[in-house]
Design an enzyme around this catalytic site. Structure first.
Site, mmCIF file in Angstrom:
data_model
loop_
_atom_site.group_PDB
_atom_site.id
_atom_site.type_symbol
_atom_site.label_atom_id
_atom_site.label_comp_id
_atom_site.label_asym_id
_atom_site.label_seq_id
_atom_site.Cartn_x
_atom_site.Cartn_y
_atom_site.Cartn_z
ATOM 1 N N GLU A 226 5.283 1.171 33.305
ATOM 2 C CA GLU A 226 4.103 0.291 33.409
ATOM 3 C C GLU A 226 3.101 0.537 32.292
ATOM 4 O O GLU A 226 2.785 1.683 31.976
ATOM 5 C CB GLU A 226 3.461 0.539 34.784
ATOM 6 N N HIS A 302 -0.409 -6.193 41.028
ATOM 7 C CA HIS A 302 -1.210 -4.977 40.881
ATOM 8 C C HIS A 302 -2.254 -4.986 41.996
ATOM 9 O O HIS A 302 -2.893 -6.004 42.232
ATOM 10 C CB HIS A 302 -1.908 -4.980 39.515
HETATM 11 MG MG LIG Z 1 -1.269 0.486 36.394
#
Ligand SMILES: [Mg+2]
Length: 390
Positions: A226, A302
């Protein structure tokens, strides 16, 4: 119906210990809630992404910049309101704080629509595509310790997250390329080879170092890497993607359909991580999700913030189709904070809202409630206790 006021509540408390990610250590937890009141007595709640003092700046934008633009408007005209605010802020902020501020307001308007029509948010988004959402635990934050000490801490924490029944887990990296691989290897050994593990660099690297780390991750069967490079570094993302086989995830620091269009059309990511409380709210999230779908990119939101943000994301994921679909599709997941007890999740809502309990009892899955709107409201006494203005 008319909007009569927009208030912003920044909440903060001190953590028992300092936690960190590749950019900084922090000692306080922050959440930023937005409260939109109407002349019909219906109040909508939203949340803005943006920790620490960023939240205080966003509060000013919500109350002093956005509120005067839309006071008196019908809150059900969400698209009109979004376009009006964006258009008037365009010359001063197409990304970042103005869009984070707009996000919280937009989410509150959706909550108002749910309360007005007495429908849960997921129904307004198209209904249920999923009954249950797999949940992954994020934890293993950086601390001011030596790599050897951190390795021991992470190994223990990883076992603990696994024992809570999460479907997958995510750890922070960013100590430096070589140290990072030692850390990831230790966690992989601690949880075994069959458990999904993700790593988050919070854009700690340039392309060369990200390539070194990425090649190491290829050997450790990591589910995604990520934010390997800076969010503006589209070319870095694109090149890294051609150099490693581990999936690249990103997008939490990308804003609006315009930004996401760039990220996707530059072939930067394998997994999209839109942050609904930052990218422009639910109105804009739906467009970003459509862009991702049109390009066959899985969306795994997210998630950061309080129970409000988690509830909104649970609705979004409930209404999200599999991409591409099939008998055994790869499912999206809900991201959930497993670090030191987060009272903005456990104690803020006025109703029982325990994701941890659901995960424990339902083998790693959580489901949305049929309460109207977002489904929870913050407890006013809780807000009064933790609200700060500077
Ligand atoms: Mg992150």
């Amino acid at each position: 119906m008319k909007i009569t006021s927009i208030k912003s509540h920044v909440l903060r408390y001190e953590l028992d210990k300092e936690l960190g990610y590749s950019q900084q250590y922090y000692k306080h937890r922050t959440a930023h809630l937005v409260e939109v009141e109407t002349d019909e007595g219906i109040t909508g709640w939203g949340e803005c992404f943006g920790p620490g003092n960023i939240a205080l700046a966003n509060k000013y934008i919500v109350e002093k910049v956005i509120q005067p633009l839309i006071i008196g408007e019908d809150p059900l005209n969400k698209e009109y309101i979004w376009q009006k605010v964006y258009n008037l802020l365009r010359d001063s902020g197409q990304k970042g704080m103005p869009i984070q501020a707009l996000s919280g307001v937009d989410i509150a308007l959706w909550d108002i629509l749910g309360k007005k029509t007495k429908a849960p948010l997921y129904q307004l988004l198209g209904g249920k595509c999923n009954e249950h959402i797999p949940v992954y635990g994020y934890g293993m934050m950086l601390q001011k310790k030596s790599t050897a000490e951190l390795i021991n801490l992470f190994k223990e924490e990883a076992k603990e997250i696994k024992s809570k029944n999460f479907k997958a887990m995510k750890m922070k990296i960013g100590l430096g390329a070589k140290e990072d691989l030692k850390l990831v290897q230790a966690v992989r050994e601690s949880i075994g080879k069959d458990f999904k593990l993700m790593v988050d660099a919070n854009h700690a690297y340039n392309l060369k170092d990200a390539t070194y780390v990425g090649k190491g991750l290829d050997e450790l069967d990591i589910f995604w890497f990520e934010e390997p490079v800076a969010p503006e570094d589209y070319e870095g993302y694109r090149q890294l993607r051609s150099r490693i086989s581990t999936s690249i995830a990103g997008g939490e620091a990308e804003f609006t359909k315009y930004g996401w269009n760039k990220l996707i059309s530059n072939n930067c990511i394998d997994i999209a991580q839109p942050e609904v409380c930052g990218l422009g709210g639910i109105t804009e999230y739906l467009k970003v999700s459509a862009l991702a779908q049109a390009n066959f990119i899985p969306v795994i939101n997210h998630v950061w913030g309080s129970a409000i943000s988690i509830a909104v994301n649970l609705h979004l994921l409930t209404a999200q189709p599999d991409m591409p679909g099939g008998l055994f599709p790869s499912k999206s997941m809900l991201e959930f904070d497993t670090t030191e007890k987060n009272i903005f999740i456990t104690d803020l809502p006025d109703k029982d809202f325990s994701i941890l309990k659901q995960v424990k009892e339902h083998n790693g899955f959580a489901s949305v409630s049929d309460n109207i709107g977002i489904g929870i409201n913050p407890n006013k006494d809780f807000i009064n206790e933790f609200e700060v203005n500077e």
